[in-house]
Design a protein around this motif. Structure first.
Motif, PDB file in Angstrom:
ATOM      1  N   PRO A  45       2.987  21.575  32.755  1.00 26.88           N
ATOM      2  CA  PRO A  45       2.965  20.360  32.110  1.00 26.88           C
ATOM      3  C   PRO A  45       3.520  19.031  32.837  1.00 26.88           C
ATOM      4  CG  PRO A  45       3.764  22.284  30.794  1.00 26.88           C
ATOM      5  CD  PRO A  45       3.737  22.711  32.274  1.00 26.88           C
ATOM      6  N   LEU A  46       3.094  17.835  32.504  1.00 21.08           N
ATOM      7  CA  LEU A  46       3.727  16.803  33.509  1.00 21.08           C
ATOM      8  C   LEU A  46       5.154  16.719  33.519  1.00 21.08           C
ATOM      9  CD1 LEU A  46       3.120  14.382  35.067  1.00 21.08           C
ATOM     10  CD2 LEU A  46       2.774  13.081  32.754  1.00 21.08           C
ATOM     11  N   THR A  47       5.855  16.706  32.332  1.00 21.39           N
ATOM     12  CA  THR A  47       7.215  16.831  32.003  1.00 21.39           C
ATOM     13  C   THR A  47       7.931  17.761  32.937  1.00 21.39           C
ATOM     14  OG1 THR A  47       6.995  16.043  29.738  1.00 21.39           O
ATOM     15  CG2 THR A  47       9.246  16.578  30.439  1.00 21.39           C
ATOM     16  N   GLU A  48       7.504  19.116  33.173  1.00 16.99           N
ATOM     17  CA  GLU A  48       7.939  19.916  33.946  1.00 16.99           C
ATOM     18  C   GLU A  48       7.710  19.683  35.463  1.00 16.99           C
ATOM     19  OE1 GLU A  48       6.949  24.022  32.554  1.00 16.99           O
ATOM     20  OE2 GLU A  48       7.740  23.406  30.518  1.00 16.99           O
ATOM     21  N   TYR A  49       6.691  19.014  35.595  1.00 16.48           N
ATOM     22  CA  TYR A  49       6.215  18.730  37.097  1.00 16.48           C
ATOM     23  C   TYR A  49       7.186  17.569  37.659  1.00 16.48           C
ATOM     24  CZ  TYR A  49       3.679  17.068  41.045  1.00 16.48           C
ATOM     25  OH  TYR A  49       3.426  16.681  42.191  1.00 16.48           O
ATOM     26  N   THR A  50       7.409  16.665  36.653  1.00 16.02           N
ATOM     27  CA  THR A  50       8.139  15.605  36.824  1.00 16.02           C
ATOM     28  C   THR A  50       9.541  15.906  37.404  1.00 16.02           C
ATOM     29  OG1 THR A  50       6.835  13.900  35.716  1.00 16.02           O
ATOM     30  CG2 THR A  50       8.864  13.084  36.104  1.00 16.02           C
ATOM     31  N   ALA A  51      10.023  16.768  36.279  1.00 14.68           N
ATOM     32  CA  ALA A  51      11.628  17.319  36.799  1.00 14.68           C
ATOM     33  C   ALA A  51      11.564  18.174  38.055  1.00 14.68           C
ATOM     34  CB  ALA A  51      11.951  18.222  35.534  1.00 14.68           C
ATOM     35  N   LEU A  52      10.750  19.055  38.216  1.00 14.89           N
ATOM     36  CA  LEU A  52      10.558  19.525  39.715  1.00 14.89           C
ATOM     37  C   LEU A  52      10.737  18.773  40.723  1.00 14.89           C
ATOM     38  CD1 LEU A  52       8.853  22.779  38.675  1.00 14.89           C
ATOM     39  CD2 LEU A  52      10.947  22.579  38.793  1.00 14.89           C
ATOM     40  N   MET A  53       9.678  17.819  40.717  1.00 13.15           N
ATOM     41  CA  MET A  53       9.546  16.617  41.951  1.00 13.15           C
ATOM     42  C   MET A  53      10.639  16.046  42.027  1.00 13.15           C
ATOM     43  SD  MET A  53       7.183  13.172  41.606  1.00 13.15           S
ATOM     44  CE  MET A  53       8.181  12.573  40.477  1.00 13.15           C
ATOM     45  N   HIS A  66      22.373  14.295  33.478  1.00 15.39           N
ATOM     46  CA  HIS A  66      22.200  13.169  32.898  1.00 15.39           C
ATOM     47  C   HIS A  66      21.207  11.978  33.853  1.00 15.39           C
ATOM     48  CE1 HIS A  66      25.161  10.839  35.303  1.00 15.39           C
ATOM     49  NE2 HIS A  66      25.849  11.910  35.101  1.00 15.39           N
ATOM     50  N   GLU A  67      21.379  12.482  35.332  1.00 15.86           N
ATOM     51  CA  GLU A  67      20.753  11.725  36.489  1.00 15.86           C
ATOM     52  C   GLU A  67      19.431  12.034  36.418  1.00 15.86           C
ATOM     53  OE1 GLU A  67      24.269  11.179  39.702  1.00 15.86           O
ATOM     54  OE2 GLU A  67      23.107  13.220  39.491  1.00 15.86           O
ATOM     55  N   LEU A  68      19.109  13.394  36.277  1.00 11.60           N
ATOM     56  CA  LEU A  68      17.659  13.878  35.934  1.00 11.60           C
ATOM     57  C   LEU A  68      16.884  13.237  34.910  1.00 11.60           C
ATOM     58  CD1 LEU A  68      15.389  15.777  37.310  1.00 11.60           C
ATOM     59  CD2 LEU A  68      16.506  17.679  36.135  1.00 11.60           C
ATOM     60  N   ALA A  69      17.490  13.351  33.571  1.00 11.90           N
ATOM     61  CA  ALA A  69      16.890  12.842  32.483  1.00 11.90           C
ATOM     62  C   ALA A  69      16.632  11.214  32.895  1.00 11.90           C
ATOM     63  CB  ALA A  69      17.915  13.013  31.333  1.00 11.90           C
ATOM     64  N   ALA A  70      17.345  10.612  33.451  1.00 12.16           N
ATOM     65  CA  ALA A  70      17.202   9.000  33.676  1.00 12.16           C
ATOM     66  C   ALA A  70      15.951   8.912  34.641  1.00 12.16           C
ATOM     67  CB  ALA A  70      18.354   8.458  34.292  1.00 12.16           C
ATOM     68  N   LEU A  71      15.942   9.847  35.531  1.00  6.51           N
ATOM     69  CA  LEU A  71      14.639   9.922  36.515  1.00  6.51           C
ATOM     70  C   LEU A  71      13.400  10.089  35.892  1.00  6.51           C
ATOM     71  CD1 LEU A  71      16.626  11.312  39.654  1.00  6.51           C
ATOM     72  CD2 LEU A  71      15.579   8.882  39.420  1.00  6.51           C
ATOM     73  N   CYS A  72      13.426  11.087  34.767  1.00 11.23           N
ATOM     74  CA  CYS A  72      12.203  11.564  34.064  1.00 11.23           C
ATOM     75  C   CYS A  72      12.156  10.762  33.122  1.00 11.23           C
ATOM     76  CB  CYS A  72      12.593  13.066  33.773  1.00 11.23           C
ATOM     77  SG  CYS A  72      12.513  14.019  35.114  1.00 11.23           S
ATOM     78  N   TYR A  73      12.715   9.670  32.637  1.00  7.83           N
ATOM     79  CA  TYR A  73      12.585   8.909  31.507  1.00  7.83           C
ATOM     80  C   TYR A  73      12.776   9.559  30.239  1.00  7.83           C
ATOM     81  CZ  TYR A  73      11.335   5.771  35.266  1.00  7.83           C
ATOM     82  OH  TYR A  73      11.363   5.086  36.402  1.00  7.83           O
ATOM     83  N   SER A  75      15.574  11.676  27.240  1.00  9.73           N
ATOM     84  CA  SER A  75      16.789  11.857  26.732  1.00  9.73           C
ATOM     85  C   SER A  75      17.612  12.957  27.407  1.00  9.73           C
ATOM     86  CB  SER A  75      16.820  11.986  25.096  1.00  9.73           C
ATOM     87  OG  SER A  75      16.305  13.219  24.761  1.00  9.73           O
ATOM     88  N   LEU A  76      19.003  13.040  27.202  1.00 11.15           N
ATOM     89  CA  LEU A  76      19.571  14.055  27.740  1.00 11.15           C
ATOM     90  C   LEU A  76      19.261  15.561  27.158  1.00 11.15           C
ATOM     91  CD1 LEU A  76      21.460  15.298  29.891  1.00 11.15           C
ATOM     92  CD2 LEU A  76      23.368  14.686  28.308  1.00 11.15           C
ATOM     93  N   SER A  77      18.830  15.458  25.832  1.00  7.95           N
ATOM     94  CA  SER A  77      18.713  16.445  25.083  1.00  7.95           C
ATOM     95  C   SER A  77      17.057  17.120  25.407  1.00  7.95           C
ATOM     96  CB  SER A  77      18.783  16.546  23.493  1.00  7.95           C
ATOM     97  OG  SER A  77      17.842  15.344  23.166  1.00  7.95           O
ATOM     98  N   GLY A  78      16.287  15.957  25.710  1.00  4.43           N
ATOM     99  CA  GLY A  78      14.981  16.451  25.971  1.00  4.43           C
ATOM    100  C   GLY A  78      15.050  17.045  27.295  1.00  4.43           C
ATOM    101  N   MET A  79      15.797  16.544  28.059  1.00  5.93           N
ATOM    102  CA  MET A  79      15.721  16.771  29.529  1.00  5.93           C
ATOM    103  C   MET A  79      16.416  18.239  29.558  1.00  5.93           C
ATOM    104  SD  MET A  79      15.391  15.980  32.808  1.00  5.93           S
ATOM    105  CE  MET A  79      14.307  17.161  32.404  1.00  5.93           C
ATOM    106  N   THR A  80      17.392  18.485  28.747  1.00  2.00           N
ATOM    107  CA  THR A  80      17.839  20.144  28.372  1.00  2.00           C
ATOM    108  C   THR A  80      16.933  21.102  28.044  1.00  2.00           C
ATOM    109  OG1 THR A  80      20.124  18.996  28.048  1.00  2.00           O
ATOM    110  CG2 THR A  80      19.850  21.291  27.352  1.00  2.00           C
ATOM    111  N   ARG A  81      15.997  20.646  27.124  1.00  4.40           N
ATOM    112  CA  ARG A  81      14.966  21.451  26.673  1.00  4.40           C
ATOM    113  C   ARG A  81      14.080  22.051  27.591  1.00  4.40           C
ATOM    114  NH1 ARG A  81      15.671  18.253  22.136  1.00  4.40           N
ATOM    115  NH2 ARG A  81      13.965  16.774  22.710  1.00  4.40           N
ATOM    116  N   LEU A  86      12.097  25.606  31.980  1.00  2.45           N
ATOM    117  CA  LEU A  86      12.214  25.933  33.554  1.00  2.45           C
ATOM    118  C   LEU A  86      13.034  27.237  34.090  1.00  2.45           C
ATOM    119  CD1 LEU A  86      11.698  22.218  34.755  1.00  2.45           C
ATOM    120  CD2 LEU A  86       9.998  23.942  34.586  1.00  2.45           C
ATOM    121  N   GLU A  87      14.233  27.187  33.450  1.00  2.00           N
ATOM    122  CA  GLU A  87      15.327  28.201  33.799  1.00  2.00           C
ATOM    123  C   GLU A  87      14.739  29.589  33.269  1.00  2.00           C
ATOM    124  OE1 GLU A  87      19.949  28.312  33.755  1.00  2.00           O
ATOM    125  OE2 GLU A  87      19.105  27.697  31.812  1.00  2.00           O
ATOM    126  N   THR A  88      13.911  29.765  32.100  1.00  4.69           N
ATOM    127  CA  THR A  88      13.334  30.974  31.865  1.00  4.69           C
ATOM    128  C   THR A  88      12.426  31.564  32.737  1.00  4.69           C
ATOM    129  OG1 THR A  88      11.867  30.046  30.156  1.00  4.69           O
ATOM    130  CG2 THR A  88      14.243  30.530  29.201  1.00  4.69           C
TER     131      THR A  88
END
Length: 157
Positions: A45-53, A66-73, A75-81, A86-88
Motif C-alpha cells: 500500500p502507498l503508506t507503507e511504500y512511502t515509509a520504506l522509501m 517522529h521524523e519518519l511521520a513528518a516525512l510521510c505526512y 501523525s505519530l500514531s498513524g506512523m506507529t500503526r 511493517l514490523e510484523t
C-alpha cells in the motif's frame, strides 16, 4: 509583517478558483488511486511504500519515528500503526534511540529493502499514469518549485 486577515479580501479569479478546486481534488484522489493501483498489483500500500522509501534514503536506513511521520505526512500514531504492520512482516524493526531512551527509531531491514525494490515498478507506473502524464509539455522544474514554495508557506507564515 502585515496581517493578511486585516487586508480587504480579493475574490479569486475564475482561473484561480478552478486551480484551487482542482488541487483539492488531486490531493484527495491521487494518493487513493496510486494506492489502489499498487494494491491491485499485489504490492505494498502507498503508506507503507512511502515509509520504506523514506527509510531507504535515511542514513543507516533509520529514522526517529517522529521524523519518519513528518516525512510521510502522517501523525505519530498513524506512523506507529504503519510501522507495526511493517514490523510484523519483518520489513522494519523498531529500536530504542541511543541518544534518548524514550524515543524509538524505525529501521529498514534487508527484507524491507527488497520488498521496496519489488514494489517500485508498480509505484512508478501508477505515478506516471495517474499524475505525470497530465503534465507532458509543462516545465516540471518550475512546477515543482511552485509546489515546494506553497508547501513551505505553512512553516514560514
Amino acid at each position: 509583517m502585515s496581517n493578511p486577515s486585516a487586508e480587504t479580501p480579493q475574490p479569486l479569479t475564475t482561473d484561480e478558483e478552478a486551480l484551487v478546486r482542482a488541487l483539492g481534488q488531486v490531493m484527495y484522489v491521487l494518493p487513493r488511486t496510486i494506492d489502489a493501483d499498487m494494491v491491485g498489483d499485489r504490492q505494498l500500500p502507498l503508506t507503507e511504500y512511502t515509509a520504506l522509501m523514506n527509510l531507504s534514503e535515511a542514513p543507516d536506513r533509520r529514522l526517529r519515528m517522529h521524523e519518519l511521520a513528518a516525512l510521510c505526512y502522517l501523525s505519530l500514531s498513524g506512523m506507529t500503526r504503519t510501522i507495526i504492520r511493517l514490523e510484523t512482516q519483518g520489513l522494519v524493526k523498531r529500536e530504542r534511540c541511543e541518544e534518548d531512551a524514550r524515543g524509538w527509531n524505525a529501521v529498514l531491514t534487508d527484507a524491507g529493502f527488497a520488498r521496496l525494490e519489488e514494489s517500485w515498478p508498480s509505484h512508478l507506473a501508477a505515478v506516471r499514469r495517474r499524475f505525470l502524464q497530465h503534465f507532458e509539455g509543462h516545465d516540471l522544474a518550475r512546477l515543482a518549485r511552485a509546489f515546494r514554495q506553497a508547501g513551505a508557506a505553512e512553516t514560514t507564515d
